[in-house]
Write an enzyme that holds these catalytic residues in place. Sequence first.
Site, PDB file in Angstrom:
ATOM      1  N   TYR A   1      79.217 -68.843  29.600  1.00  0.00           N
ATOM      2  CA  TYR A   1      80.546 -68.968  28.987  1.00  0.00           C
ATOM      3  C   TYR A   1      80.415 -69.655  27.634  1.00  0.00           C
ATOM      4  O   TYR A   1      79.798 -70.714  27.535  1.00  0.00           O
ATOM      5  CB  TYR A   1      81.475 -69.802  29.882  1.00  0.00           C
ATOM      6  CG  TYR A   1      82.545 -68.968  30.535  1.00  0.00           C
ATOM      7  CD1 TYR A   1      83.367 -68.162  29.753  1.00  0.00           C
ATOM      8  CD2 TYR A   1      82.740 -68.986  31.904  1.00  0.00           C
ATOM      9  CE1 TYR A   1      84.357 -67.380  30.344  1.00  0.00           C
ATOM     10  CE2 TYR A   1      83.730 -68.209  32.494  1.00  0.00           C
ATOM     11  CZ  TYR A   1      84.526 -67.404  31.704  1.00  0.00           C
ATOM     12  OH  TYR A   1      85.496 -66.640  32.278  1.00  0.00           O
TER      13      TYR A   1
ATOM     14  N   GLU B   1      83.244 -69.975  25.025  1.00  0.00           N
ATOM     15  CA  GLU B   1      84.489 -69.951  24.245  1.00  0.00           C
ATOM     16  C   GLU B   1      84.329 -70.746  22.965  1.00  0.00           C
ATOM     17  O   GLU B   1      83.786 -71.859  22.975  1.00  0.00           O
ATOM     18  CB  GLU B   1      85.653 -70.574  25.039  1.00  0.00           C
ATOM     19  CG  GLU B   1      86.189 -69.696  26.134  1.00  0.00           C
ATOM     20  CD  GLU B   1      85.695 -70.137  27.477  1.00  0.00           C
ATOM     21  OE1 GLU B   1      84.561 -70.663  27.540  1.00  0.00           O
ATOM     22  OE2 GLU B   1      86.429 -69.954  28.460  1.00  0.00           O
TER      23      GLU B   1
ATOM     24  N   ASP C   1      89.743 -48.835   9.841  1.00  0.00           N
ATOM     25  CA  ASP C   1      89.187 -48.713  11.197  1.00  0.00           C
ATOM     26  C   ASP C   1      88.070 -47.660  11.116  1.00  0.00           C
ATOM     27  O   ASP C   1      88.332 -46.463  11.120  1.00  0.00           O
ATOM     28  CB  ASP C   1      90.289 -48.283  12.170  1.00  0.00           C
ATOM     29  CG  ASP C   1      89.756 -48.086  13.586  1.00  0.00           C
ATOM     30  OD1 ASP C   1      88.516 -48.031  13.764  1.00  0.00           O
ATOM     31  OD2 ASP C   1      90.572 -47.978  14.515  1.00  0.00           O
TER      32      ASP C   1
ATOM     33  N   THR D   1      84.163 -50.142  16.464  1.00  0.00           N
ATOM     34  CA  THR D   1      83.434 -50.305  17.714  1.00  0.00           C
ATOM     35  C   THR D   1      81.958 -50.352  17.332  1.00  0.00           C
ATOM     36  O   THR D   1      81.588 -50.062  16.192  1.00  0.00           O
ATOM     37  CB  THR D   1      83.674 -49.116  18.667  1.00  0.00           C
ATOM     38  OG1 THR D   1      83.437 -47.910  17.938  1.00  0.00           O
ATOM     39  CG2 THR D   1      85.068 -49.110  19.220  1.00  0.00           C
TER      40      THR D   1
ATOM     41  N   LYS E   1      79.405 -46.181  18.751  1.00  0.00           N
ATOM     42  CA  LYS E   1      79.471 -44.762  18.356  1.00  0.00           C
ATOM     43  C   LYS E   1      78.278 -44.467  17.445  1.00  0.00           C
ATOM     44  O   LYS E   1      77.138 -44.499  17.906  1.00  0.00           O
ATOM     45  CB  LYS E   1      80.832 -44.482  17.713  1.00  0.00           C
ATOM     46  CG  LYS E   1      81.994 -44.722  18.687  1.00  0.00           C
ATOM     47  CD  LYS E   1      83.323 -44.342  18.097  1.00  0.00           C
ATOM     48  CE  LYS E   1      84.447 -44.427  19.102  1.00  0.00           C
ATOM     49  NZ  LYS E   1      85.141 -45.711  19.138  1.00  0.00           N
TER      50      LYS E   1
ATOM     51  N   ARG F   1      78.771 -50.951  24.100  1.00  0.00           N
ATOM     52  CA  ARG F   1      80.228 -50.847  23.989  1.00  0.00           C
ATOM     53  C   ARG F   1      80.760 -52.200  23.528  1.00  0.00           C
ATOM     54  O   ARG F   1      80.501 -53.223  24.160  1.00  0.00           O
ATOM     55  CB  ARG F   1      80.847 -50.497  25.343  1.00  0.00           C
ATOM     56  CG  ARG F   1      80.279 -49.269  25.986  1.00  0.00           C
ATOM     57  CD  ARG F   1      81.216 -48.690  27.009  1.00  0.00           C
ATOM     58  NE  ARG F   1      82.233 -47.934  26.331  1.00  0.00           N
ATOM     59  CZ  ARG F   1      82.037 -46.713  25.830  1.00  0.00           C
ATOM     60  NH1 ARG F   1      80.872 -46.118  25.928  1.00  0.00           N
ATOM     61  NH2 ARG F   1      83.017 -46.076  25.226  1.00  0.00           N
TER      62      ARG F   1
HETATM   63  N1  DSN Z   1      87.745 -42.905  22.699  1.00  0.00           N
HETATM   64  C1  DSN Z   1      87.293 -43.030  21.341  1.00  0.00           C
HETATM   65  C2  DSN Z   1      87.135 -41.719  20.693  1.00  0.00           C
HETATM   66  O1  DSN Z   1      86.640 -40.848  21.363  1.00  0.00           O
HETATM   67  O2  DSN Z   1      87.443 -41.543  19.529  1.00  0.00           O
HETATM   68  C3  DSN Z   1      88.137 -43.912  20.521  1.00  0.00           C
HETATM   69  O3  DSN Z   1      88.989 -44.640  21.264  1.00  0.00           O
END
Ligand code: DSN
Length: 414
Positions: free
Chosen positions: A46, A48, A193, A220, A223, A229
């Site tokens: 933990y 925080e 984003d 994120t 990707k 993730r």
């Molecule tokens: N689920 C992701 C996508 O496929 O673009 C984004 O949230």
Amino acid sequence: MKDKQIERLIKAEAKRQRDGLELIPSENYVSKDVLEANGSIFTNKYSEGYPGRRYYGGQEFTDQLETLAIERACKLFKCKFANVQPHSGAPANLAVYAALMEPGDTILGMDLSHGGHLTHGHPMTLPSKIYNFVRYKMKDTKTGEIDYVDLRRVAQETKPKIILAGFSAYSRNLDYKKFVDIAREVGAITVADMAHIAGLIAAGALRNPFDDGFDIITSTTHKTLRGPRGGIILTRENEEIAKKIDKSVFPGIQGGPHMHTIAAKAVAFGEVMIPKFKKYAQQILKNAKAMEKVLHKHKIRMIGGGTDNHLILADVFGSMGISGKEAQTVLDEVGITLNMNVIADDPRKPLDPSGIRFGTPAITTRGFKEKDCALVAELMLETLRNKDNPKKKIEIKNKIKALARKFPIPKSFV
Ligand code: DSN
């Protein structure tokens, strides 16, 4: 593993990932090192707070770890501040909204059917109940160009606190400079984003919004960045904004950070710095272009007319009379995984839309080059044309399997 039920499912999923072709543009394969860090004993801790300012003891190594992750993220994206704690993209976006806006404030983002993301104000999401989302769209779906004149008009009329660029189903480049100019005219903060294209930006294959003066990037990490993730929030240079964002992530909307995920993020950032990743990012783009060419040849309508990035959004209903949902199901049957998707001003419903969205990050990790991707695109279209011909589909399924075996997931990735 002692839990045989779970072990069986993990093995079955590994086989599915190995034997099929993954074309969902937001998915990828992480390296063994990323996986190892993600499964590490940092999960026990933990932490925080932030490095040097924690609430619990025993933070000697978590502090070093998070500091390293932050330094790597800042170096990759050429910015001064990074928050590496968001559990994923949705909390990262929510944290930014909460840091910079009061309930009821206005935020200007891309229309959802024109490529924007759920977290950019879909009526079913919490942010849409708290903030007032207003929209801009493409000027022309043939080119995908954003209607910057209308964007300026809406911005001047509604005076948003945030102008949001970014998408989850848009295949063209944005003119970041125009966003920044409009934001400066109306006193808005610019947020990009970049979840889908962060890896391409970090590798220099696509333009970095910070180079045009954007204030904040959210993303994120799983990707095109090819990490675990998770989420990140980057702030170009404004310390006051960065501090607000830190407070908004913790204690604003999250509790203890997932230190094992932060370890894996740091590993992924390190991998992006290796020159080989630059080649990977360039190949993603070349591969998407190769697929675009095949769709052009077969006169399949693409939203935006084609692609500048890693993904394609094709109007299969308009071009072939097959709905996105049916296309997704039929392609799944032959071992090609992609997703149905709404298209701009879709006449059909979101759960059975007109489009399919697919992309090249995962197959490029497996070593696919342009001609292989062209073959995949041909096989996709052949499958759709033969959706009612089981014999033909079995034939294609075998071809897909052979192709997948020709490109095993690299050893460092399994
Ligand atoms: N689920 C992701 C996508 O496929 O673009 C984004 O949230």
